[in-house]
Write an enzyme that holds these catalytic residues in place. Sequence first.
Site, PDB file in Angstrom:
ATOM      1  N   LYS A   1      -2.910  -2.594  -9.306  1.00 25.00           N
ATOM      2  CA  LYS A   1      -3.989  -3.097  -8.474  1.00 25.00           C
ATOM      3  C   LYS A   1      -5.397  -3.405  -8.951  1.00 25.00           C
ATOM      4  O   LYS A   1      -5.771  -4.185  -8.856  1.00 25.00           O
ATOM      5  CB  LYS A   1      -4.049  -2.885  -7.116  1.00 25.00           C
ATOM      6  CG  LYS A   1      -2.638  -3.121  -5.967  1.00 25.00           C
ATOM      7  CD  LYS A   1      -3.014  -3.215  -4.651  1.00 25.00           C
ATOM      8  CE  LYS A   1      -1.835  -3.750  -3.931  1.00 25.00           C
ATOM      9  NZ  LYS A   1      -0.711  -2.844  -3.938  1.00 25.00           N
TER      10      LYS A   1
ATOM     11  N   GLU B   1      -8.922  -7.352   2.964  1.00 24.36           N
ATOM     12  CA  GLU B   1      -8.204  -6.858   3.933  1.00 24.36           C
ATOM     13  C   GLU B   1      -7.323  -5.624   3.341  1.00 24.36           C
ATOM     14  O   GLU B   1      -7.042  -5.979   2.341  1.00 24.36           O
ATOM     15  CB  GLU B   1      -7.264  -7.808   4.564  1.00 24.36           C
ATOM     16  CG  GLU B   1      -6.029  -8.267   3.755  1.00 24.36           C
ATOM     17  CD  GLU B   1      -6.194  -8.725   2.828  1.00 24.36           C
ATOM     18  OE1 GLU B   1      -7.126  -9.384   2.388  1.00 24.36           O
ATOM     19  OE2 GLU B   1      -5.134  -8.540   1.757  1.00 24.36           O
TER      20      GLU B   1
ATOM     21  N   SER C   1       4.903   0.186 -11.168  1.00 22.27           N
ATOM     22  CA  SER C   1       3.923  -0.449 -10.732  1.00 22.27           C
ATOM     23  C   SER C   1       2.632   0.729 -10.032  1.00 22.27           C
ATOM     24  O   SER C   1       1.517   0.466 -10.211  1.00 22.27           O
ATOM     25  CB  SER C   1       4.140  -1.480  -9.422  1.00 22.27           C
ATOM     26  OG  SER C   1       4.831  -1.138  -8.614  1.00 22.27           O
TER      27      SER C   1
HETATM   28  C1  LIG Z   1       0.734  -3.333  -3.699  1.00 20.45           C
HETATM   29  C2  LIG Z   1       1.775  -2.779  -4.495  1.00 20.45           C
HETATM   30  C3  LIG Z   1       2.821  -3.466  -4.592  1.00 20.45           C
HETATM   31  C4  LIG Z   1       3.162  -4.936  -4.434  1.00 20.45           C
HETATM   32  O1  LIG Z   1       2.312  -5.702  -4.653  1.00 20.45           O
HETATM   33  P1  LIG Z   1       2.794  -7.049  -5.842  1.00 20.45           P
HETATM   34  O2  LIG Z   1       1.658  -7.718  -5.627  1.00 20.45           O
HETATM   35  O3  LIG Z   1       4.121  -7.399  -5.603  1.00 20.45           O
HETATM   36  O4  LIG Z   1       2.846  -6.227  -7.175  1.00 20.45           O
HETATM   37  C5  LIG Z   1       3.770  -2.803  -5.772  1.00 20.45           C
HETATM   38  N1  LIG Z   1       3.589  -1.566  -6.040  1.00 20.45           N
HETATM   39  C6  LIG Z   1       2.492  -0.823  -5.867  1.00 20.45           C
HETATM   40  C7  LIG Z   1       2.206   0.535  -6.282  1.00 20.45           C
HETATM   41  C8  LIG Z   1       1.517  -1.483  -5.033  1.00 20.45           C
HETATM   42  O5  LIG Z   1       0.426  -0.593  -4.607  1.00 20.45           O
END
Ligand SMILES: *Cc1c(COP(=O)(O)O)cnc(C)c1O
Length: 401
Positions: free
Chosen positions: A93, A115, A381
Amino acid sequence: MSTYFRDYPDDNGFFGPYGGAFVDDGLKNEMKRIADAYIRISKSHDFITELRQIRKHFQGRPTPVYYCRNLSDRVGGRIYLKREDLNHSGAHKLNHCMGEVMLARYMGKKKVIAETGAGQHGVAMATAAAYFGMPCDIYMGEVDIAKQHPNVLRMKILGANVIPVTFGQRTLKEAVDAAFDAYLKDPDNILYCIGSVVGPHPFPMMVRDFQKVVGDEAREQFLEMTGELPDAVTACVGGGSNSIGIFCGFLDDKDVALYGVEPLGRGGNPGDHAASMTYGKPGILHGFRSYTLQNPDGTPMPVYSCASGLDYQSVGPEHAFLRDSGRVEYVTADDKEALHAFYELSRTEGIIPAIESSHAVAFACRYAKDHPRRAILVNLSGRGDKDIDYVFERYGLGEHL
Ligand SMILES: *Cc1c(COP(=O)(O)O)cnc(C)c1O
């Protein structure tokens, strides 16, 4: 080089029939100002140079690509991870939050607001705001504040103002409403930073462009490591920012199969999942057109996933377009499969994944088992430290999964 990124989105923010900016006139002008400023800044040498420096020295990029030898030996195939869990603050993010706050500074804004639901977007925003010395208000439902204590503390320690939202269900939807209200009162001095590739144009385009670094790095790193491209690339899909980021690096490589993984939660019944493309239909929500999970009367359907970062009633418009075009295939993984993958990766590789990312790991294990000769690259992610209390409370050490 294909013309994809020049053609999509078009000047009005459309990816085919999806996207756009379905907002009232006041906000429409503000969106136009943001789009114009973004296009100017994204072509500026100073901006590009500064963002590169930030990525390298503050965020710790490039994040590595890692071959999971133990996991691959166990399930078959060859599984690789793009380690966004090692990006500063523990997830992908920050890639777009740094860009958004830089844009706010360029536009002369005095404050950024956002938010947050589980607090992940709030923490990334608070981190970026601290870096740029920009005041930051995070709107968060009272119910979520009680549930997400560590993230609330992180935001406060980072100097952000956490504003409790006390009306309605006191969760994410009300937090979005409250942040929009605050924004509409003073758009000249505030930038509302959206947390994924969703919302009205230009946010889906901007957030995608900031996340594209993940795919560009991964493609080059994978080639250097193995001398070839992966057979498949996969990522979990909530709003769709981490997945679009890695897919963008491979869109032109027609032999690389792309798989987005939606959360199937407890199963396929309404209210039990958040698989917007698998079960939804086109509609307008939060200022853009995409696949949405709606009740017959048009109101948003309740959604559920064990991963709070994935439970959203819609999905970025570019995903809707890539799905219809057939370039990306969207599949699902349920809570149980994700939890299995969570323990499996932790124990075989010593990497605790975020529960969101675990959905993509689960699909990769399935793919690897079915295709023992192929290589699949997963966008990991985020890291799972934030999830350990939740997982342990519900599933113990995974004995009964
Ligand atoms: C917020 C988040 C997501 C989901 O958000 P996307 O916009 O679909 O990437 C996925 N993995 C993690 C670790 C997150 O914090």
